[in-house]
Design a protein around this motif. Structure first.
Motif, PDB file in Angstrom:
ATOM      1  N   UNK A 151      -3.010 -11.206   0.031  1.00  0.00           N
ATOM      2  CA  UNK A 151      -2.417 -12.235   0.891  1.00  0.00           C
ATOM      3  C   UNK A 151      -1.345 -11.619   1.785  1.00  0.00           C
ATOM      4  N   UNK A 152      -0.563 -10.697   1.214  1.00  0.00           N
ATOM      5  CA  UNK A 152       0.490 -10.049   2.014  1.00  0.00           C
ATOM      6  C   UNK A 152      -0.121  -9.097   3.025  1.00  0.00           C
ATOM      7  N   UNK A 153      -1.134  -8.393   2.596  1.00  0.00           N
ATOM      8  CA  UNK A 153      -1.730  -7.368   3.452  1.00  0.00           C
ATOM      9  C   UNK A 153      -2.436  -8.035   4.634  1.00  0.00           C
ATOM     10  N   UNK A 154      -3.267  -9.019   4.303  1.00  0.00           N
ATOM     11  CA  UNK A 154      -3.991  -9.730   5.355  1.00  0.00           C
ATOM     12  C   UNK A 154      -4.349 -11.130   4.874  1.00  0.00           C
ATOM     13  N   UNK A 155      -3.524 -12.087   5.223  1.00  0.00           N
ATOM     14  CA  UNK A 155      -3.694 -13.449   4.702  1.00  0.00           C
ATOM     15  C   UNK A 155      -5.071 -14.032   5.010  1.00  0.00           C
ATOM     16  N   UNK A 156      -5.591 -13.705   6.185  1.00  0.00           N
ATOM     17  CA  UNK A 156      -6.878 -14.263   6.577  1.00  0.00           C
ATOM     18  C   UNK A 156      -8.001 -13.719   5.682  1.00  0.00           C
ATOM     19  N   UNK A 204       4.528  -7.953   7.686  1.00  0.00           N
ATOM     20  CA  UNK A 204       4.997  -7.171   8.840  1.00  0.00           C
ATOM     21  C   UNK A 204       5.240  -5.723   8.417  1.00  0.00           C
ATOM     22  N   UNK A 205       5.902  -5.549   7.265  1.00  0.00           N
ATOM     23  CA  UNK A 205       6.221  -4.195   6.796  1.00  0.00           C
ATOM     24  C   UNK A 205       4.948  -3.393   6.567  1.00  0.00           C
ATOM     25  N   UNK A 206       3.934  -4.040   5.977  1.00  0.00           N
ATOM     26  CA  UNK A 206       2.677  -3.333   5.719  1.00  0.00           C
ATOM     27  C   UNK A 206       1.990  -2.981   7.025  1.00  0.00           C
ATOM     28  N   UNK A 207       2.092  -3.897   7.990  1.00  0.00           N
ATOM     29  CA  UNK A 207       1.471  -3.647   9.290  1.00  0.00           C
ATOM     30  C   UNK A 207       2.100  -2.440   9.977  1.00  0.00           C
ATOM     31  N   UNK A 208       3.374  -2.191   9.675  1.00  0.00           N
ATOM     32  CA  UNK A 208       4.046  -1.038  10.279  1.00  0.00           C
ATOM     33  C   UNK A 208       3.920   0.198   9.415  1.00  0.00           C
ATOM     34  N   UNK A 209       3.089   0.105   8.372  1.00  0.00           N
ATOM     35  CA  UNK A 209       2.846   1.222   7.458  1.00  0.00           C
ATOM     36  C   UNK A 209       4.136   1.812   6.927  1.00  0.00           C
ATOM     37  N   UNK A 210       5.006   0.917   6.464  1.00  0.00           N
ATOM     38  CA  UNK A 210       6.251   1.373   5.852  1.00  0.00           C
ATOM     39  C   UNK A 210       5.946   2.079   4.529  1.00  0.00           C
ATOM     40  N   UNK A 211       6.835   2.944   4.119  1.00  0.00           N
ATOM     41  CA  UNK A 211       6.627   3.697   2.876  1.00  0.00           C
ATOM     42  C   UNK A 211       7.439   3.103   1.729  1.00  0.00           C
ATOM     43  N   UNK A 212       7.180   3.573   0.532  1.00  0.00           N
ATOM     44  CA  UNK A 212       7.948   3.141  -0.633  1.00  0.00           C
ATOM     45  C   UNK A 212       7.021   2.608  -1.699  1.00  0.00           C
ATOM     46  N   UNK A 229       2.023   0.167  -3.610  1.00  0.00           N
ATOM     47  CA  UNK A 229       1.308  -0.656  -4.577  1.00  0.00           C
ATOM     48  C   UNK A 229       0.373  -1.640  -3.873  1.00  0.00           C
ATOM     49  N   UNK A 230       0.912  -2.288  -2.845  1.00  0.00           N
ATOM     50  CA  UNK A 230       0.088  -3.284  -2.137  1.00  0.00           C
ATOM     51  C   UNK A 230      -1.153  -2.620  -1.555  1.00  0.00           C
ATOM     52  N   UNK A 231      -0.966  -1.449  -0.977  1.00  0.00           N
ATOM     53  CA  UNK A 231      -2.123  -0.767  -0.363  1.00  0.00           C
ATOM     54  C   UNK A 231      -3.129  -0.341  -1.418  1.00  0.00           C
ATOM     55  N   UNK A 232      -2.632   0.188  -2.550  1.00  0.00           N
ATOM     56  CA  UNK A 232      -3.543   0.614  -3.618  1.00  0.00           C
ATOM     57  C   UNK A 232      -4.360  -0.571  -4.112  1.00  0.00           C
ATOM     58  N   UNK A 233      -3.690  -1.722  -4.184  1.00  0.00           N
ATOM     59  CA  UNK A 233      -4.345  -2.938  -4.662  1.00  0.00           C
ATOM     60  C   UNK A 233      -5.475  -3.331  -3.717  1.00  0.00           C
ATOM     61  N   UNK A 234      -5.153  -3.328  -2.428  1.00  0.00           N
ATOM     62  CA  UNK A 234      -6.148  -3.736  -1.444  1.00  0.00           C
ATOM     63  C   UNK A 234      -7.305  -2.740  -1.412  1.00  0.00           C
TER      64      UNK A 234
END
Ligand code: SF4
Ligand code: SF4
Ligand code: SF4
Ligand code: SF4
Lengths: 294, 191, 666
Positions: free
Chosen positions: A48-53, B108-116, B121-126
């Motif tokens: 949801x955070x990564x891409x809500x759609x 927004x932070x993920x869209x800007x490819x922020x680190x940390x 974690x969010x990226x690994x999950x996706x």
């Protein structure tokens, strides 16, 4: 009764015992589970955070699979319940549904908005009902004090029948199973699972506070309707003990397991041996209670 | 963020760097009700994370967004401490949905490819969803924590394995993974 | 069409505001050439005395029967010029304003030539219109001199007393058994800590004993009919089952078995907001007026258990008990009505995280006020309802049910205005009585806006009242106490405040009086309070002529503001009644019975309930006192039967036809 079973990710991975126990209990009370084998993850907030759609579309896909079967969705996880039912509410808006259906059309799918999403706890209490449940109880929980740990997502899910600030479902269930519910104020608290990876220190302390209060209130076991809560409360309990500086030693059962135990199922079959905090003392105490003949 | 330049005194002052940051958040799912916050603090008083980690203060996060402290907000690691319990969402008298605002800001932070650790974690999950349709716990954990983090877990993985509780090391992807991937791609294009 | 009119056109320079842009001389020449125009003239200031005199002189001398004044907006001087024309012997409704200032010179200062052309078009349109107008008869109605005040709280008491003093016959209608309202419960008032009852009681007595006030207690308005200059209210008086022979000896209450320890019927005292019990036969509070006891039939053994008990009748020395008493219907004729129905305290049960009705030691400020009363349920002690032990730590929570999200049906969006000061008052009173008690006020913004309020707030800090900035997340039990979780913005600390008593500063909400409002055709503002005529410059009148609003019925207020507004409402009512006569605006809708098909469309759209279809004659009938002349009905009428006077189709079309050929392209 037939339901489209959405086990989610964790109940098929580290909490496999939940899936097993749920299937046993469902069979016993006459619920046929049609597993949505090809359904994807609910997103758990991360997608949801990564891409809500994308998250909305993936959940719409799951809902459409149940709709094709003409069945309502059954979840066994607070987080699945929250994100699937949130998606379901968003998809009630015709405009949003059309937008998402344009994406689903690429897979030859469509969601009409006609599915309900229910958690197993709700199904047991509302659809099966206390009377029919009680009829299956062979081993009443007796005087064993059991406390609830609801998990926030089940309480906050849209359409939850419960009063999120003062829920009674698990306590009612424990009573139906012939047991003695113990209440304490943190039974509605957050286990911390969703920061377990990023801020383990915080998550462990959050769960520790709940475990400690439940223990102080005299609970000998916790029952939770969410595998994510279970993971924190059980697998990380040794860290929680360290955080509060005392051994907590509080076995944590999935609601399905608790029901299974009272139905007289073999603890091993219910996967109780997979827990990190030993359930043995609780099971032994239970075995001392009288068995009722069917 | 870059540390203080040589020859300057380290200062903790900030300047509003994006007066329209609030509108940016307002336009995202979860951020819609941001503007009506009256800073009553019900959210923070409800937040179980803040009780343990005062660095993460949801009311203050909202105030910072409204004030336009964009970099200050997005570079703050505490942003990733929200446990998504949604107590704040349930109790906010103005229906601001603070927890959902966290979702919008993280987007927004993920869209800007922020680190940390949080973004990782969010990226690994996706990624795990893209690869298998469902989460492969072992992999997400490893990728989020990295080896060093995993080692800090001490004996836990071993104990879990002993109990037959450990997440599977390999997980068979769903048959429909190509379908799911196509759907995610389509959603991303559409956005 | 009509022909033969003698129309005069008066063009105003407005001291340059018009004439600097519009060529008024060209305009005058143009006007003079129009059909039926017998006079076209210009003047520096038409609104000056001299201008008015000129208008009158020309009307008289030339025998004008149509006038166009080309000047500023009709909102400014239309009434004045019509009045002057009337004095000069012309029918005032044959005068029209041509707005060549706001709609011309102000708007087109940069293009004087085109502005002049536009002014010509405007003037020609109005000349044509005037030629089409017909003289209207101005009707008047006598206003009934009496007033009804609905609601016997401090607002109603004050307004009723003032009007009675001015010589009006006042009927004060109160739905409970006594007058006094909420103020009677308040113990002390901020910012002076005056005893509420000591200030209220004399006013209650004054209105009760006033020779020109008729008091109807235990009574509700069921119906209201309007006719020119008069309201007819149908009031139902509920039976008290006690006659006015009652000598206030209290023997009945002492012996009444209801609410005694073993009684199956228990009644919570409304007066003590549920903190105490009362008997079935009771006087709400010692100073209640009239001092006649009342039997609450819903909780009396005689009525509920088939005449099982008649103890009160047996002990009453005055033989005042009358179980056979019936409801009584009274008709009250008045010329004006003041709505002073007040407020009630919001019930915080839906805000589950605050624990009201989940934990007994969570109460509201009104309940705390009752505790602080030395005659109240705890004899003035601030105690825990759970066990009666004194409360050592008290946590107050502000904005409960106020300042909520728009559209949330469970709470209110507005600020209730008084609860900040109520909390400061109660906290101060507690600290004065027991300095060792800890009192915390959890607030968001503290609103101390009134005279003496800031000083009062500051002095509470000197008493040791602790202020925590931030509203709490939850109230939870811990042993036999409660814990309040709150993050304090001022210290940046997350607090766990132990509390014996949590006091919720619940919102003020309008007492539900929808039936009354419907009967009087009153509207509500979106917040649920009675809609005033204008929220800023006319807060005491309503859209219905002759109906006024006072006190918290119009919006949350403290006592000072309530008194001020009640006085203003009484004044407005007195001015309205004082003329003794009202002019009925003739510019309202009228029906041509020959064309009306009784289709009911007009009755559906009218916002003022001013049209109805006569069921016998099957034609629409306009109530001329209610009609505002808005014209909605005329628009929907399919047959053209409905029109607003002076705005009939031919009259409007004449203007359009006159203007259209002269249209100026910008
Ligand atoms: S609870 Fe709502 S209104 Fe209050 S500070 Fe938090 S977001 Fe703002
Ligand atoms: S959702 Fe996040 S910000 Fe809101 S209360 Fe829970 S942890 Fe705090
Ligand atoms: S009703 Fe009779 S007994 Fe009761 S107070 Fe009046 S006079 Fe006394
Ligand atoms: S008066 Fe004070 S407590 Fe009452 S609603 Fe307004 S700000 Fe809140």
């Amino acid at each position: 009764m037939r339901l489209a079973y959405f086990p989610g990710c964790v109940a098929l991975d580290s909490c496999r015992e939940l899936d097993i126990a749920t299937r046993l209990v469902a069979e016993e009370v006459g619920i046929e589970l049609v597993e949505l084998e090809d359904a994807g993850c609910c997103g758990a907030g991360n997608l949801q955070e990564y891409n809500p759609e994308a998250a909305l579309a993936l959940n719409a896909r799951t809902l459409s699979m149940a709709e094709d079967l003409g069945l309502d969705v059954l979840t066994v996880c607070g987080t699945c319940q929250l994100y699937l039912s949130r998606a379901n509410v968003a998809l009630r808006d015709p405009e949003t549904r059309e937008r998402v259906n344009r994406l689903l059309a690429r897979l030859g799918r469509r969601y009409g908005g006609g599915v309900r999403v229910k958690h197993f706890l709700q199904v047991l209490l509302e659809d099966v009902g206390p009377r029919r449940l009680a009829a299956h109880v062979r081993r009443p929980l007796g005087n064993l004090p059991v406390a609830a740990f609801y998990g926030c997502h089940l309480l906050r899910a849209p359409g939850a029948a419960e009063d999120a600030e003062d829920p009674r479902a698990i306590e009612r269930l424990v009573e139906v199973l012939g047991g003695t519910p113990v209440t304490y104020s943190r039974r509605t608290a957050c286990c911390g699972f969703h920061v377990l990876t990023v801020r383990q220190d915080v998550a462990v302390k959050m769960s520790a506070l709940g475990l400690q209060e439940a223990r102080g209130a005299g609970a000998q076991a916790l029952a939770t309707p969410c595998p994510l809560c279970h993971l924190v409360l059980d697998a990380y309990q040794h860290k929680a003990s360290r955080a509060v500086g005392e051994p907590l030693n509080l076995p944590v059962l999935h609601v399905s397991q608790l029901v299974g135990l009272s139905f007289g199922f073999d603890p091993a079959r219910l996967g109780l041996r997979r827990h990190l905090v030993s359930v043995k003392p609780f099971v032994r105490a239970l075995e001392d209670t009288e068995v009722v003949k069917a | 963020m870059a540390g203080p330049k040589a020859g300057t005194v380290a200062s903790s002052t900030v300047r509003p760097d994006s007066p329209t940051f609030w509108k940016e958040v307002l336009g995202l799912p979860g951020g819609e009700a941001l503007a009506t916050c009256i800073q009553c603090n019900t959210c923070t008083s409800s937040c179980p994370v803040e009780a343990l980690e005062p660095e993460f203060n949801i009311r203050r996060l909202i105030a910072r967004i409204k004030l336009g402290l964009r970099e200050d907000v997005l570079s703050d690691e505490a942003l990733w401490a929200c446990a998504r319990c949604f107590a704040c969402v349930a109790r906010c008298p103005k229906h601001v949905r603070p927890g959902d605002i966290v979702e919008a800001v993280r987007h927004i932070a993920l869209g800007e490819e922020r680190e940390g650790p949080g973004p990782r974690h969010a990226r690994a999950f996706v990624e795990s969803i893209r690869d298998g349709g469902r989460i492969h716990e072992a992999r997400v954990t490893l990728e989020s924590l990295r080896l060093a983090g995993l080692l800090r877990e001490g004996w836990l993985p071993a104990r879990m394995a002993w109990r037959g509780k450990a997440p599977r090391l390999r997980r068979r992807p769903l048959k429909s993974v190509p379908e799911i991937r196509a759907l995610l791609d389509a959603a991303e294009e559409g956005a | 069409m009509t022909g033969g009119r003698k129309v005069g056109v008066f063009i105003c320079h407005c001291g340059g505001n018009i004439s600097d842009v519009v060529d008024v001389y060209a305009l005058r020449e143009f006007a003079a050439k129009q059909e039926d125009v017998v006079l076209a003239t210009d003047f520096r200031f038409m609104c000056s005395n001299e201008g008015q005199e000129r208008l009158q002189k020309e009307i008289r001398e030339k025998g004008l029967d149509g006038v166009v004044v080309a000047c500023c907006t009709p909102k400014m001087y239309e009434d004045l010029f019509r009045g002057k024309a009337g004095e000069a012997g012309m029918n005032p409704y044959l005068l029209e304003i041509a707005n060549i200032r706001e709609q011309c010179s102000y708007a087109h200062g940069h293009a004087p030539e085109k502005a002049t052309e536009k002014a010509k078009a405007i003037v020609k349109g109005q000349v044509e219109r005037v030629r089409q107008l017909r003289p209207l008869e101005v009707k008047t109605a006598t206003i009934h001199p009496g007033v009804a005040v609905v609601g016997g709280g401090i607002a109603g008491i004050h307004a009723a007393t003032l009007l009675a003093e001015l010589g009006h016959r006042v009927t004060l209608i109160e739905k409970s058994p006594t007058i006094g309202g909420n103020m009677a419960r308040l113990v002390k008032t901020f910012p002076t800590d005056d005893c509420a009852m000591c200030t209220l009681s004399p006013k209650m007595n004054e209105v009760y004993n006033h020779p020109r006030v008729d008091l109807l207690t235990y009574a509700e308005v069921k119906e209201a009919k309007r006719s020119p200059g008069r309201f007819t209210l149908v009031v139902e008086k509920k039976p008290r089952y006690v006659t006015d022979a009652c000598i206030a000896c209290n023997r009945c209450t002492e012996r009444c078995p209801v609410s005694t320890a073993k009684s199956p019927i228990q009644v919570e005292s409304e007066w003590d907001v549920g903190l105490g019990k009362r008997k079935a036969i009771y006087l709400p509070f010692p100073q209640a007026l009239p001092a006649i006891w009342t039997i609450d039939a819903d909780h009396c053994f005689y009525f509920q258990r088939d005449r099982a008990c008649r103890i009160c009748a047996m002990v009453c020395p005055a033989k005042a008990i009358d179980f056979a008493m019936k409801p009584e219907v009274v008709t009250v004729e008045v010329g004006a009505v003041i709505v002073a129905t007040g407020y009630r305290e919001y019930d915080p049960t839906p805000l589950r995280h605050l624990g009201f009705r989940r934990y007994r030691n969570v109460v509201t400020q009104m309940q705390l006020a009752r505790m602080l009363d030395s005659m109240g349920p705890t004899r003035g002690e601030v105690a825990r309802p759970s066990d009666g032990k004194p409360a050592d730590a008290i946590v107050m929570v502000q904005c409960v049910g106020s300042r909520g999200a728009p559209g949330d049906a469970l709470v209110h969006e507005y600020c209730s205005r008084v609860c900040c000061m109520v909390a400061v008052k109660h906290a101060s009173l507690i600290k004065k009585a027991r300095p060792d008690a800890e009192v915390y006020i959890l607030y968001n913004d503290l609103r101390a806006y009134g005279k003496g309020f800031e000083e009062y707030y500051a002095s509470s800090m000197g008493l040791g009242v602790k202020y925590v900035r931030g509203l709490p997340g939850s109230v939870r039990p811990a042993g036999d106490r409660l814990v309040v979780d709150v993050d304090d913005m001022l210290t940046g600390r997350r607090l766990e405040l132990p509390a014996d008593l949590v006091v919720l500063s619940a919102a003020l909400e309008p007492d539900p009086v929808d039936d009354l409002l419907a009967a009087l055709h009153l509207d509500k503002t979106p917040d649920g309070f009675v809609k005033e005529y204008h929220p800023k410059i006319n807060p005491t009148e309503t859209a219905v002529k002759g109906v006024f609003v006072a006190g918290c019925a119009q919006g949350p207020k403290d006592i000072t503001d309530t008194i001020a507004q009640a006085g203003a409402a009484a004044m407005s009512a007195a001015v309205f009644l004082g003329g003794g006569e009202m002019t009925l605006n003739p510019l309202v809708a009228e029906v041509d019975p020959a064309l009306c098909r009784a289709c009911d469309r007009c009755t559906e759209v009218c916002e003022f309930d001013a049209v109805c279809v006569d069921p016998e004659r099957l034609v629409a009938v306009v109530d001329e006192t209610a009609c505002e002349g808005c014209g909605k009905c005329a628009v929907v009428c399919p047959t053209g039967a409905m029109s607003v006077r002076q705005f009939a189709k031919p009259q409007v079309v004449a203007t359009i036809d006159a203007i259209a050929p002269l249209a100026v392209v910008p």
